[in-house]
Design an enzyme around this catalytic site. Structure first.
Site, PDB file in Angstrom:
ATOM      1  CB  ALA A  10      49.571  33.838  54.776  1.00  0.00           C
ATOM      2  CB  ALA A  11      46.395  33.339  59.738  1.00  0.00           C
ATOM      3  NE  ARG A  16      37.168  41.997  52.149  1.00  0.00           N
ATOM      4  CZ  ARG A  16      37.865  43.069  52.503  1.00  0.00           C
ATOM      5  NH1 ARG A  16      37.530  44.262  52.021  1.00  0.00           N
ATOM      6  NH2 ARG A  16      38.886  42.975  53.335  1.00  0.00           N
ATOM      7  CE  LYS A  23      43.749  37.794  51.257  1.00  0.00           C
ATOM      8  NZ  LYS A  23      43.280  39.027  51.931  1.00  0.00           N
ATOM      9  CD  GLN A  73      45.974  34.815  63.828  1.00  0.00           C
ATOM     10  OE1 GLN A  73      46.036  34.920  62.604  1.00  0.00           O
ATOM     11  NE2 GLN A  73      45.707  35.859  64.627  1.00  0.00           N
ATOM     12  CG  ASN A 170      50.488  50.559  58.625  1.00  0.00           C
ATOM     13  OD1 ASN A 170      51.550  50.172  58.170  1.00  0.00           O
ATOM     14  ND2 ASN A 170      49.730  49.808  59.415  1.00  0.00           N
ATOM     15  CG  ASN A 228      41.504  42.778  50.953  1.00  0.00           C
ATOM     16  OD1 ASN A 228      41.965  41.940  51.726  1.00  0.00           O
ATOM     17  ND2 ASN A 228      41.842  44.054  51.009  1.00  0.00           N
ATOM     18  CE  LYS A 351      51.439  12.224  22.654  1.00  0.00           C
ATOM     19  NZ  LYS A 351      51.703  10.906  23.313  1.00  0.00           N
ATOM     20  NE  ARG A 440      50.462   4.336  -4.298  1.00  0.00           N
ATOM     21  CZ  ARG A 440      51.252   5.361  -4.577  1.00  0.00           C
ATOM     22  NH1 ARG A 440      51.385   6.335  -3.695  1.00  0.00           N
ATOM     23  NH2 ARG A 440      51.906   5.426  -5.710  1.00  0.00           N
TER      24      ARG A 440
END
Length: 460
Positions: A10-11, A16, A23, A73, A170, A228, A351, A440
């Site tokens: 993953a270096a 692209r 990536k 790397q 491959n 890619n 919430k 009120r």
């Protein structure tokens, strides 16, 4: 059983993708690409995974934390060079080492297990995971002898026209005898078109030393899809989404329109639940049995019990218990808890609120920073006024209370058990149990006012 190890590459920069994000951190079905890979490796029993990082290393390291080991790397000199960076972690280990690219999220645990099984059964020095692709352009071709023995892998750029006609490729995934891997890596050179150290050249080195080299072809070539660019990211998303939906349907979930349903990889759904079109289920959402979800509903990290109905609504990081009804057009924000048999109707915003068993906020209301007890009715247009411009304050409505239409509860305030608040009231003080609060202006009626006003305007 001998141990398994893994090296994930993953270096690369991933130019692209045209993204500031690494990536491998781009999500596929709600989970980063690298997480799909690491999760699958954990599932098949890999003892230690080394991720080779380089470009934007800090973001990958920060994301994965201590789940894996990291090797750097610094210079991008090819895939073999990348694997060499993991030598300090694995060179002395006995066992089997998987090597994978970090941008291939579609490999299943079954496919990788079969690769390892074939490798061990044949006692190979290396086994290549291959795929038969209808369009193999860009992939390295697997060169075999007539008897099926693997001779080498040739990259597309270096392949002859005849070699480019081969459709078995491959996938960039290998299984090695760990000790033989490091020995062969030291003999790889960069005598090729790109001047790089290619990992597939290890196959040629091992073959030249009469070591057994095998190949395991995967059953579904779609698993070989790498990423890619954004087009391939969308394609991988589509493949995985279809896989997720098919598995859910096989497990007893009704998906009315798979083409209009989006479910993340870590979502779980019980049998006999119906997912209507336009539904998006994200993150770690958990849905029980017998529910109806949708149409057009968006849930993120939501826990849903059994036989709940949620229609045309958005819920985030909240809990919905058994037999709860939500929607249409409700917005339940983080930190909310809808208890059993409660109801949240149309155009209600909640919430950080708890809605007790059997309580109802049926329409056009806001309940924020509130604890609502059991069997409470909150009328149309009622609001908890929780923010003073500086701080948020809580509202407490105890069991059995009745809140009329268009009521403002100015927090911090408590409405006691069984108390009533009259419609149109703005409540600033606590209401005791079983009391009636009216806050009120008294009504004034001016008889014949409209006739007199019209006459005045006519004369003017």
């Amino acid at each position: 059983m001998e141990k398994m190890y893994a090296v994930v590459l993953a270096a690369g920069k991933g130019t692209r993708m045209k993204s500031r994000k690494h990536k491998v951190l781009h999500p596929v079905c709600g989970k980063p690409i690298i997480d799909h890979i690491v999760d699958t490796l954990e599932k098949i029993g890999v003892a230690e995974t080394v991720v080779v990082i380089g470009h934007d290393a800090e973001s990958v390291q920060g994301h994965l934390g201590d789940r894996v080991k990291f090797a750097r790397q610094e210079e991008q000199l090819g895939t073999a060079h990348a694997v060499m960076q993991a030598e300090a972690f694995l060179s002395d280990a006995e066992g089997t080492t998987l090597v994978l690219n970090g941008d291939h999220p579609l490999f299943t645990a079954d496919t990788l297990s079969k690769l390892v099984e074939a490798h061990r059964k044949n006692r190979s020095a290396a086994t290549i995971l291959t795929a038969d692709l209808p369009n193999p352009a860009g992939y390295g071709r697997v060169i075999r002898r007539e008897d099926g023995h693997v001779v080498r892998v040739v990259e597309h750029k270096d392949a002859t026209p005849a070699e480019r006609e081969i459709t078995e490729v491959n996938t960039g995934t290998f299984c090695f005898d760990n000790r033989k891997l490091w020995k062969a890596l030291s003999q790889v050179d960069n005598n090729n078109a790109q001047g790089e150290y290619y990992l597939p050249d290890v196959i040629h080195v091992l073959g030249s030393q009469s070591e057994a080299v095998g190949a395991q072809q995967m059953e579904d070539h779609e698993e070989a899809q790498g990423i890619n660019n954004r087009v391939q990211l969308a394609q991988a998303e589509q493949i995985m989404r279809q896989r997720i939906l098919e598995q859910l349907m096989m497990d007893g979930v009704t998906v009315v329109d798979p083409a209009a349903t989006y479910i993340d990889a870590d979502v779980t759904i019980g049998a006999d639940t119906v997912i209507e079109p336009g539904t998006i289920l994200r993150g770690n959402t958990r849905i029980g049995e017998g529910c109806v979800i949708g149409p057009n509903t968006d849930l993120t990290d939501v826990e849903v019990g059994t036989e709940a109905v949620i229609r045309q609504s958005v819920i985030q990081k909240s809990r919905v218990d058994d037999h709860v009804a939500v929607g249409p057009f409700a917005y339940i924000r983080p930190g909310s808890h809808l208890e059993e048999q409660s109801k949240v109707g149309c155009f209600v915003d909640m919430k950080k609120a708890r809605l007790g068993k059997g309580s109802k906020v049926s329409h056009l209301g806001y309940v924020g920073d509130a604890d609502v007890g059991e069997d409470v009715n909150v009328g149309c247009g009622a609001l908890t006024v929780n923010y003073d411009g500086f701080h948020k304050h809580r509202t407490i409505i105890e069991d059995g209370a009745f809140i009329g239409c268009n009521v403002n509860l100015i927090a911090p305030v408590t409405v006691g058990k069984g108390a009533y608040v009259a419609a149109g009231s703005t409540v600033t003080d606590d209401v005791p149990a079983e009391a009636l609060a009216i806050a009120r202006e008294r009504q004034t009626t001016k008889r014949e006012y409209v006739r007199k006003l019209n006459q005045k305007l006519k004369n003017d």
